[in-house]
Design an enzyme around this catalytic site. Sequence first.
Site, PDB file in Angstrom:
ATOM      1  N   LYS A 167      -4.541 -17.644  54.406  1.00 61.56           N
ATOM      2  CA  LYS A 167      -4.416 -18.823  53.419  1.00 61.56           C
ATOM      3  C   LYS A 167      -4.110 -19.860  54.341  1.00 61.56           C
ATOM      4  O   LYS A 167      -4.346 -20.878  53.753  1.00 61.56           O
ATOM      5  CB  LYS A 167      -3.144 -18.892  52.783  1.00 61.56           C
ATOM      6  CG  LYS A 167      -1.826 -19.694  52.243  1.00 61.56           C
ATOM      7  CD  LYS A 167      -0.594 -19.702  51.514  1.00 61.56           C
ATOM      8  CE  LYS A 167       0.502 -19.746  52.572  1.00 61.56           C
ATOM      9  NZ  LYS A 167       0.740 -21.086  52.769  1.00 61.56           N
ATOM     10  N   ASN A 168      -3.826 -20.049  55.013  1.00 67.33           N
ATOM     11  CA  ASN A 168      -3.360 -21.391  56.277  1.00 67.33           C
ATOM     12  C   ASN A 168      -3.924 -21.078  57.203  1.00 67.33           C
ATOM     13  O   ASN A 168      -4.649 -22.545  57.500  1.00 67.33           O
ATOM     14  CB  ASN A 168      -2.256 -21.018  57.135  1.00 67.33           C
ATOM     15  CG  ASN A 168      -0.967 -21.004  56.051  1.00 67.33           C
ATOM     16  OD1 ASN A 168      -0.879 -21.021  55.209  1.00 67.33           O
ATOM     17  ND2 ASN A 168       1.038 -20.549  56.383  1.00 67.33           N
ATOM     18  N   ARG A 194       3.257 -27.945  49.446  1.00 76.20           N
ATOM     19  CA  ARG A 194       2.713 -29.252  50.636  1.00 76.20           C
ATOM     20  C   ARG A 194       2.100 -29.602  51.319  1.00 76.20           C
ATOM     21  O   ARG A 194       1.951 -30.811  51.641  1.00 76.20           O
ATOM     22  CB  ARG A 194       3.876 -28.988  51.055  1.00 76.20           C
ATOM     23  CG  ARG A 194       5.223 -29.477  51.210  1.00 76.20           C
ATOM     24  CD  ARG A 194       6.346 -28.687  52.199  1.00 76.20           C
ATOM     25  NE  ARG A 194       6.583 -29.304  53.459  1.00 76.20           N
ATOM     26  CZ  ARG A 194       6.685 -30.620  53.192  1.00 76.20           C
ATOM     27  NH1 ARG A 194       8.030 -30.640  52.166  1.00 76.20           N
ATOM     28  NH2 ARG A 194       6.501 -31.045  54.303  1.00 76.20           N
ATOM     29  N   CYS A 244      11.892 -29.029  51.141  1.00 71.12           N
ATOM     30  CA  CYS A 244      11.740 -27.139  49.786  1.00 71.12           C
ATOM     31  C   CYS A 244      12.193 -26.933  50.453  1.00 71.12           C
ATOM     32  O   CYS A 244      13.529 -27.138  51.111  1.00 71.12           O
ATOM     33  CB  CYS A 244      10.322 -27.129  50.074  1.00 71.12           C
ATOM     34  SG  CYS A 244      10.046 -26.763  52.181  1.00 71.12           S
ATOM     35  N   ARG A 258      11.142 -30.426  56.297  1.00 68.93           N
ATOM     36  CA  ARG A 258       9.513 -30.659  56.582  1.00 68.93           C
ATOM     37  C   ARG A 258       9.856 -32.239  56.445  1.00 68.93           C
ATOM     38  O   ARG A 258       8.738 -32.162  55.493  1.00 68.93           O
ATOM     39  CB  ARG A 258       9.425 -29.805  55.642  1.00 68.93           C
ATOM     40  CG  ARG A 258       9.912 -28.592  56.192  1.00 68.93           C
ATOM     41  CD  ARG A 258       8.782 -27.424  55.051  1.00 68.93           C
ATOM     42  NE  ARG A 258       7.255 -26.861  55.791  1.00 68.93           N
ATOM     43  CZ  ARG A 258       6.618 -26.059  55.286  1.00 68.93           C
ATOM     44  NH1 ARG A 258       7.272 -25.577  53.913  1.00 68.93           N
ATOM     45  NH2 ARG A 258       6.190 -25.882  55.527  1.00 68.93           N
ATOM     46  N   PRO A 259       9.796 -32.881  57.252  1.00 68.86           N
ATOM     47  CA  PRO A 259       8.932 -34.349  57.416  1.00 68.86           C
ATOM     48  C   PRO A 259       7.775 -34.511  57.812  1.00 68.86           C
ATOM     49  O   PRO A 259       7.440 -33.175  58.546  1.00 68.86           O
ATOM     50  CB  PRO A 259      10.228 -35.144  58.708  1.00 68.86           C
ATOM     51  CG  PRO A 259      10.405 -34.063  58.928  1.00 68.86           C
ATOM     52  CD  PRO A 259      10.354 -32.473  58.647  1.00 68.86           C
ATOM     53  N   VAL A 260       6.874 -35.670  57.265  1.00 64.30           N
ATOM     54  CA  VAL A 260       5.477 -35.862  58.082  1.00 64.30           C
ATOM     55  C   VAL A 260       5.674 -37.205  58.654  1.00 64.30           C
ATOM     56  O   VAL A 260       4.291 -37.453  58.893  1.00 64.30           O
ATOM     57  CB  VAL A 260       4.550 -35.640  56.336  1.00 64.30           C
ATOM     58  CG1 VAL A 260       4.477 -34.233  55.702  1.00 64.30           C
ATOM     59  CG2 VAL A 260       5.882 -36.887  55.488  1.00 64.30           C
ATOM     60  N   ASP A 261       6.544 -37.442  59.409  1.00 59.67           N
ATOM     61  CA  ASP A 261       6.777 -38.135  60.414  1.00 59.67           C
ATOM     62  C   ASP A 261       5.872 -37.683  61.507  1.00 59.67           C
ATOM     63  O   ASP A 261       4.787 -39.479  61.941  1.00 59.67           O
ATOM     64  CB  ASP A 261       7.863 -38.745  60.858  1.00 59.67           C
ATOM     65  CG  ASP A 261       8.745 -37.371  61.648  1.00 59.67           C
ATOM     66  OD1 ASP A 261       8.214 -36.260  61.398  1.00 59.67           O
ATOM     67  OD2 ASP A 261       9.148 -37.329  63.315  1.00 59.67           O
ATOM     68  N   ASP A 265       7.211 -17.640  60.097  1.00 55.04           N
ATOM     69  CA  ASP A 265       6.414 -16.836  58.549  1.00 55.04           C
ATOM     70  C   ASP A 265       6.743 -15.509  58.611  1.00 55.04           C
ATOM     71  O   ASP A 265       6.171 -14.330  57.529  1.00 55.04           O
ATOM     72  CB  ASP A 265       4.796 -17.075  58.218  1.00 55.04           C
ATOM     73  CG  ASP A 265       4.440 -18.608  58.090  1.00 55.04           C
ATOM     74  OD1 ASP A 265       5.891 -19.153  57.590  1.00 55.04           O
ATOM     75  OD2 ASP A 265       3.570 -18.421  58.033  1.00 55.04           O
ATOM     76  N   ILE A 320      12.008 -23.050  63.588  1.00 58.73           N
ATOM     77  CA  ILE A 320      11.420 -23.963  63.362  1.00 58.73           C
ATOM     78  C   ILE A 320      11.686 -24.039  62.223  1.00 58.73           C
ATOM     79  O   ILE A 320      11.768 -25.704  62.069  1.00 58.73           O
ATOM     80  CB  ILE A 320      10.028 -23.099  63.017  1.00 58.73           C
ATOM     81  CG1 ILE A 320       9.344 -22.108  63.881  1.00 58.73           C
ATOM     82  CG2 ILE A 320       9.168 -23.751  62.333  1.00 58.73           C
ATOM     83  CD1 ILE A 320       9.073 -22.666  64.914  1.00 58.73           C
ATOM     84  N   ARG A 341       1.115 -16.895  45.306  1.00 57.93           N
ATOM     85  CA  ARG A 341       0.922 -18.015  46.837  1.00 57.93           C
ATOM     86  C   ARG A 341       0.413 -17.937  47.483  1.00 57.93           C
ATOM     87  O   ARG A 341      -0.531 -18.169  48.812  1.00 57.93           O
ATOM     88  CB  ARG A 341       1.801 -19.146  46.775  1.00 57.93           C
ATOM     89  CG  ARG A 341       2.936 -20.042  45.962  1.00 57.93           C
ATOM     90  CD  ARG A 341       3.761 -20.586  46.548  1.00 57.93           C
ATOM     91  NE  ARG A 341       3.115 -21.587  47.444  1.00 57.93           N
ATOM     92  CZ  ARG A 341       3.629 -22.653  47.563  1.00 57.93           C
ATOM     93  NH1 ARG A 341       5.078 -22.913  47.390  1.00 57.93           N
ATOM     94  NH2 ARG A 341       3.662 -23.708  48.603  1.00 57.93           N
TER      95      ARG A 341
END
Length: 416
Positions: A22-23, A92, A116, A121-124, A304, A326, A396
């Site tokens: 998936k990832n 996301r 979430c 979980r920022p995306v800076d 995970d 994490i 998912r």
Amino acid sequence: MQKLSIHGGVPLSGEVRVAGAKNAALPILTAALLSASPLRIANVPNLNDVRTMIQLLQRMGVKARRDQRGIDLDASSVTDPVAPYELVKTMRASVLALGPLTARFGEARVSLPGGCAIGERPVDLHIKGLEAMGAEVSIDAGYIHARAKRLKGARVFMDTVTVTGTENLMMAASLAEGETVLENAAREPEVVDLARCLIAMGARIRGHGTDEIVVEGVERLNGADYTVMADRIEAGTFLAAAAATGGSVTLTHAPVESLDAIIDKLREAGAEVKTSGDTVRLAMPRRARSVSVRTAPYPGFPTDMQAQFIALNCVAEGTAFVTETIFENRFMHVQELRRLGARIEIEGNTAFVHGVDRLAGARVMATDLRASASLVIAGLVAEGETVIDRIYHLDRGYERIEERLGRLGARIARVS
Ligand code: EPU
């Protein structure tokens, strides 16, 4: 709403084929945005997140066609470089469109992902990297709005190892002018798989798989025919389930080289694990011994797999310390596992798991993808019936899980 019903107590036994990752598939699907020529992708798992990503690309104007062998994507005419709120809120990973869109079309609007179930979980770092490459980025009405005539190569240091951040910037840098160096880059196998796909499309990338990735930007990328790697987390989940039930399974088409951290811990728990080519055989002849794990970026133990190892430790002999480094809120499965009789205490970012002799079936609720995988494992061990609510989380990331576990002897069914 659909649920899973599991009658536990059967040791898993038999053979299962590992699906595509998936990832790795999600970023590779967005890589199609980088080229006006078609990208053909094989071994794409049939999952809700993949369907959401295809829907997202189609909204932008990408033509997508799925057949038995894979997916064809044609991004020759993208009309709307936008990732809308409705789709980003369900997945996301939609943020992976930001780098490719900005690089190829000079503009992107991507809904800012919120927090979430597993953390803030920022995306800076995605944004900071694009800015270093010359993009103008603003946050406007909940959307990240990035603009750039043509991105320019830059040295980008990421102070936290980020998987999708590295992927976004590597894709953006592929079409930038000049050289980009990504420092403290993620070394995850999925990042390497994306790099290989980009290279097949004509990108000039080296250092993938190390913490310094160097990308020499090119004017344009071509189409390609690429096969996605196998899913190491799905493989690890089947192995943990087999170990917890005292079973014996064979995985085929497994990403053996990327399973070291997981296999190492399974052996510590007492499992006999043999690998040969792309096959992994696991047999658990005794009750598992508890194993402590500490999550870390690759090649460390994957976050995970943390929930699945808590499930294994629930029925192991002894006490395990499971430390999550994490994500700050990734212990939602613990209170559900307690409903099955697990003895777990949480202190800060560590769960103390005291193995018990037996778990007993109960009704539980899945809170996120890997949490639901841990509930499946616990359900396979528990006496009596376990019913798992909200299994859309499971869909998912795991393809037809009940069918595949069923073939390994599990008594498991999807019920409405
Ligand atoms: N982070 C920042 N700033 C950023 C980006 C990340 O502070 O700009 C922090 C995060 O908050 C987190 C850490 O960095 O604490 C690592 O997060 P990362 O960015 O690596 O996570 P991600 O890329 O959003 C991917 C996987 C996750 C997996 C993590 C960690 C995909 C689509 N998702 O997420 O997969 O847990 O890497 O390995 O690749 C799953 O499959 O169940 C899943 C959640």
